[in-house]
Scaffold this motif. Structure first.
Motif, PDB file in Angstrom:
ATOM      1  N   ALA A 143      48.053  67.922  10.414  1.00 45.36           N
ATOM      2  CA  ALA A 143      47.448  66.568  10.030  1.00 45.36           C
ATOM      3  C   ALA A 143      46.315  66.761  10.916  1.00 45.36           C
ATOM      4  O   ALA A 143      46.623  67.070  12.436  1.00 45.36           O
ATOM      5  N   ASP A 144      45.229  65.470  10.240  1.00 46.25           N
ATOM      6  CA  ASP A 144      44.339  65.893  11.258  1.00 46.25           C
ATOM      7  C   ASP A 144      44.389  64.391  11.596  1.00 46.25           C
ATOM      8  O   ASP A 144      44.729  63.826  11.519  1.00 46.25           O
TER       9      ASP A 144
ATOM     10  N   MET B  96      44.305  70.285   9.282  1.00 41.93           N
ATOM     11  CA  MET B  96      43.335  71.574  10.042  1.00 41.93           C
ATOM     12  C   MET B  96      44.095  72.205  10.073  1.00 41.93           C
ATOM     13  O   MET B  96      45.355  72.046  10.709  1.00 41.93           O
ATOM     14  N   ARG B  97      43.595  73.580  11.142  1.00 39.99           N
ATOM     15  CA  ARG B  97      43.938  74.186  11.709  1.00 39.99           C
ATOM     16  C   ARG B  97      44.224  74.911  13.533  1.00 39.99           C
ATOM     17  O   ARG B  97      42.981  73.871  13.799  1.00 39.99           O
ATOM     18  N   ALA B  98      45.027  74.636  13.856  1.00 37.26           N
ATOM     19  CA  ALA B  98      45.560  73.560  14.874  1.00 37.26           C
ATOM     20  C   ALA B  98      46.479  75.353  15.953  1.00 37.26           C
ATOM     21  O   ALA B  98      47.091  76.062  15.409  1.00 37.26           O
ATOM     22  N   VAL B  99      46.233  75.724  16.823  1.00 34.53           N
ATOM     23  CA  VAL B  99      46.986  76.675  17.582  1.00 34.53           C
ATOM     24  C   VAL B  99      47.885  76.033  18.866  1.00 34.53           C
ATOM     25  O   VAL B  99      47.595  74.814  18.889  1.00 34.53           O
ATOM     26  N   VAL B 100      49.152  75.984  18.460  1.00 30.04           N
ATOM     27  CA  VAL B 100      50.247  74.747  18.663  1.00 30.04           C
ATOM     28  C   VAL B 100      51.321  76.200  19.351  1.00 30.04           C
ATOM     29  O   VAL B 100      52.060  77.224  19.258  1.00 30.04           O
ATOM     30  N   VAL B 101      51.556  75.837  20.624  1.00 32.71           N
ATOM     31  CA  VAL B 101      52.697  76.506  21.799  1.00 32.71           C
ATOM     32  C   VAL B 101      53.782  75.476  21.060  1.00 32.71           C
ATOM     33  O   VAL B 101      53.954  74.411  22.359  1.00 32.71           O
ATOM     34  N   GLU B 102      55.145  76.180  21.198  1.00 35.25           N
ATOM     35  CA  GLU B 102      56.457  75.086  20.024  1.00 35.25           C
ATOM     36  C   GLU B 102      57.132  75.771  21.583  1.00 35.25           C
ATOM     37  O   GLU B 102      58.589  75.049  21.710  1.00 35.25           O
ATOM     38  N   ARG B 103      57.159  76.860  22.316  1.00 35.88           N
ATOM     39  CA  ARG B 103      57.521  77.249  23.266  1.00 35.88           C
ATOM     40  C   ARG B 103      57.210  77.510  24.191  1.00 35.88           C
ATOM     41  O   ARG B 103      56.274  78.250  23.827  1.00 35.88           O
ATOM     42  N   TYR B 104      57.783  77.956  25.547  1.00 33.97           N
ATOM     43  CA  TYR B 104      56.779  78.506  26.761  1.00 33.97           C
ATOM     44  C   TYR B 104      57.254  80.054  26.518  1.00 33.97           C
ATOM     45  O   TYR B 104      58.235  80.567  26.527  1.00 33.97           O
ATOM     46  N   GLY B 105      55.931  80.642  26.833  1.00 42.09           N
ATOM     47  CA  GLY B 105      56.343  82.303  27.041  1.00 42.09           C
ATOM     48  C   GLY B 105      55.041  82.511  27.241  1.00 42.09           C
ATOM     49  O   GLY B 105      53.816  82.175  27.481  1.00 42.09           O
ATOM     50  N   PRO B 106      54.707  84.104  26.912  1.00 44.71           N
ATOM     51  CA  PRO B 106      53.644  84.814  26.705  1.00 44.71           C
ATOM     52  C   PRO B 106      53.002  84.871  25.234  1.00 44.71           C
ATOM     53  O   PRO B 106      52.342  83.928  24.834  1.00 44.71           O
TER      54      PRO B 106
ATOM     55  N   THR C 298      39.439  66.777  27.710  1.00 40.92           N
ATOM     56  CA  THR C 298      40.356  65.372  26.712  1.00 40.92           C
ATOM     57  C   THR C 298      41.531  64.950  27.833  1.00 40.92           C
ATOM     58  O   THR C 298      42.119  63.887  27.743  1.00 40.92           O
ATOM     59  N   GLY C 299      41.396  66.257  28.303  1.00 41.35           N
ATOM     60  CA  GLY C 299      42.608  65.203  30.212  1.00 41.35           C
ATOM     61  C   GLY C 299      43.986  65.476  29.638  1.00 41.35           C
ATOM     62  O   GLY C 299      44.345  66.692  29.136  1.00 41.35           O
ATOM     63  N   ALA C 300      44.496  64.576  29.755  1.00 39.65           N
ATOM     64  CA  ALA C 300      46.330  65.190  29.780  1.00 39.65           C
ATOM     65  C   ALA C 300      46.671  65.113  27.868  1.00 39.65           C
ATOM     66  O   ALA C 300      47.838  66.150  28.044  1.00 39.65           O
ATOM     67  N   ARG C 301      45.626  64.623  27.602  1.00 39.17           N
ATOM     68  CA  ARG C 301      46.052  64.308  26.162  1.00 39.17           C
ATOM     69  C   ARG C 301      45.986  66.180  25.559  1.00 39.17           C
ATOM     70  O   ARG C 301      46.238  65.718  24.409  1.00 39.17           O
ATOM     71  N   LEU C 302      45.553  66.760  26.372  1.00 37.38           N
ATOM     72  CA  LEU C 302      44.766  67.913  25.809  1.00 37.38           C
ATOM     73  C   LEU C 302      44.791  68.022  24.281  1.00 37.38           C
ATOM     74  O   LEU C 302      43.803  67.047  24.121  1.00 37.38           O
ATOM     75  N   GLY C 303      44.927  69.094  23.215  1.00 38.45           N
ATOM     76  CA  GLY C 303      44.419  69.028  21.709  1.00 38.45           C
ATOM     77  C   GLY C 303      43.174  69.872  21.913  1.00 38.45           C
ATOM     78  O   GLY C 303      42.883  69.609  20.142  1.00 38.45           O
ATOM     79  N   ALA C 304      42.848  70.337  22.508  1.00 37.89           N
ATOM     80  CA  ALA C 304      40.986  70.318  21.899  1.00 37.89           C
ATOM     81  C   ALA C 304      40.693  72.585  20.966  1.00 37.89           C
ATOM     82  O   ALA C 304      40.311  72.716  20.427  1.00 37.89           O
ATOM     83  N   HIS C 305      42.249  73.446  21.241  1.00 46.02           N
ATOM     84  CA  HIS C 305      42.537  74.294  20.617  1.00 46.02           C
ATOM     85  C   HIS C 305      42.986  73.637  18.905  1.00 46.02           C
ATOM     86  O   HIS C 305      43.509  74.325  18.643  1.00 46.02           O
ATOM     87  N   ALA C 306      42.020  72.843  18.211  1.00 44.05           N
ATOM     88  CA  ALA C 306      42.366  72.561  17.131  1.00 44.05           C
ATOM     89  C   ALA C 306      40.527  72.295  16.845  1.00 44.05           C
ATOM     90  O   ALA C 306      40.222  72.849  17.062  1.00 44.05           O
ATOM     91  N   GLU C 307      40.631  72.558  15.558  1.00 43.66           N
ATOM     92  CA  GLU C 307      39.274  72.464  14.495  1.00 43.66           C
ATOM     93  C   GLU C 307      39.528  71.149  14.847  1.00 43.66           C
ATOM     94  O   GLU C 307      37.776  70.685  14.678  1.00 43.66           O
ATOM     95  N   LEU C 308      40.037  69.862  14.719  1.00 40.12           N
ATOM     96  CA  LEU C 308      39.217  68.514  15.204  1.00 40.12           C
ATOM     97  C   LEU C 308      40.431  68.598  15.949  1.00 40.12           C
ATOM     98  O   LEU C 308      41.978  68.449  15.858  1.00 40.12           O
ATOM     99  N   VAL C 309      39.918  67.064  17.215  1.00 40.29           N
ATOM    100  CA  VAL C 309      40.469  66.740  18.054  1.00 40.29           C
ATOM    101  C   VAL C 309      40.263  64.832  18.215  1.00 40.29           C
ATOM    102  O   VAL C 309      38.854  64.530  18.093  1.00 40.29           O
ATOM    103  N   ALA C 310      40.733  64.944  18.709  1.00 40.84           N
ATOM    104  CA  ALA C 310      40.316  62.731  19.028  1.00 40.84           C
ATOM    105  C   ALA C 310      40.033  62.257  20.702  1.00 40.84           C
ATOM    106  O   ALA C 310      40.862  63.069  21.158  1.00 40.84           O
TER     107      ALA C 310
END
Length: 315
Positions: free
Chosen positions: A21-22, A1-11, A101-113
């Motif tokens: 992975a789904d 699936m497509r998702a937004v990832v933030v691998e470091r803090y920044g702008p 989703t609370g502390a699990r986050l994950g909503a900026h994606a095509e699928l989220v548990a």
């Protein structure tokens, strides 16, 4: 699936759309195909590691020292049930739901548990954009104005940051409770705040917050605009100061008539907010909805400090 990832803090540019992975629904979980997700001030603070004063160290210890431990951010969402884990009852594949989703986050994606208890059914008359937009600010406002400082008819309420996600909900919920609402915002958003139910609007570019005079029965500061002493000075004899965006010291020292701390996202609050939207009594303010690929632009709007209501992305 497509998702937004933030691998470091920044702008905003550190938020990238990639293939991941789904998710798989574990026991007690539902995988939701996300139709809309809010990009909130909370998401922006986590992306940039930009926290209220005093919270930098505890926040990094909680979410990650050098980078977010959970690289897919996003909390408030609306979509359709894609699969169901063991032990889940009351929902079926294809049902439309909304939740946080609370502390699990994950909503900026095509699928989220998501844990099933963090989801509610989306009314048919509410769009996915509206459902995703109303939950973050609406739950915060409802928590403070109903659970913490119950607002009653005839009370006077001052809302600082009245055109933001929390503020726009606070204005409407206070008005529905029968309160007399004064909203503080910029002149360009004054008419919006009036439409939401404020009897009086103060343009902070003309009248700085330090020059506002009370008394008010409830002061709700959604943007960190007042110190605790300055907020107290605006109160009536039995008034309450609500600090939605508070420093660590303000949270530690909040007592008596000063209220601060973490707000929740109770299912009954989410269901109530969605019902109010369905009935036309509550109007989620959405500045813009955009494709997931424009996540950096969404974050730039939030970072500007001039976001009107909510920004929504559509995976």
């Amino acid at each position: 699936m497509r998702a937004v990832v933030v691998e470091r803090y920044g702008p905003p540019s550190v938020a990238r759309v990639v293939e991941v992975a789904d998710p798989v629904a574990r026991a007690g979980e539902v995988v939701v195909r996300v139709a809309a997700a809010a990009v909130t001030s909370g998401d922006a603070r986590m992306r940039a590691a930009r926290f209220p004063r005093g919270f930098a160290l505890p926040a990094r210890l909680g979410i990650g020292i050098r980078r977010p431990r959970r690289p897919v951010l996003g909390v408030a969402l609306s979509g359709t049930v894609a699969s169901i884990g063991a032990g889940v009852t009351g929902l079926a594949v294809g049902d439309e739901v909304a939740g946080m989703t609370g502390a699990r986050l994950g909503a900026h994606a095509e699928l989220v548990a998501v844990r099933v208890e963090r989801l509610v059914r989306k009314p048919a008359g509410v769009t996915h954009d509206e459902a995703a937009a109303v939950l973050f600010g609406g739950c915060t406002a409802l928590h403070y104005l109903e659970d913490v400082v119950p607002v009653r008819a005839g009370r006077s309420v001052l809302v600082l940051g009245a055109s933001g996600a929390v503020g726009s909900s606070a204005v409407q919920l206070a008005r529905m409770a029968g309160a007399r609402v004064t909203g503080v915002t910029s002149g360009r958003n004054a008419e919006l705040v009036r439409r939401l139910g404020a009897e009086r609007v103060i343009d902070y570019t003309v009248t700085p917050v330090a020059q506002i005079s009370g008394p008010f029965d409830v002061v709700v500061d959604t943007v960190g605009a007042v110190s605790t002493p300055a907020g107290r000075a605006l109160l009536s004899d039995d008034g309450s100061l609500v600090l939605v965006l508070a420093s660590l010291w303000q949270v530690i020292t909040a007592r008596g008539r000063v209220k601060a701390g973490v707000s929740g996202s109770r299912p009954e609050h989410m269901a109530r907010l969605l019902a109010l939207v369905a009935s036309g009594e509550l109007h989620p303010v959405i500045q813009e909805s955009m494709p997931l690929d424009e996540i950096a632009r969404a974050y730039a709007i939030v970072d500007s400090g001039r976001k009107v209501g909510n920004v929504v992305v559509r995976p």
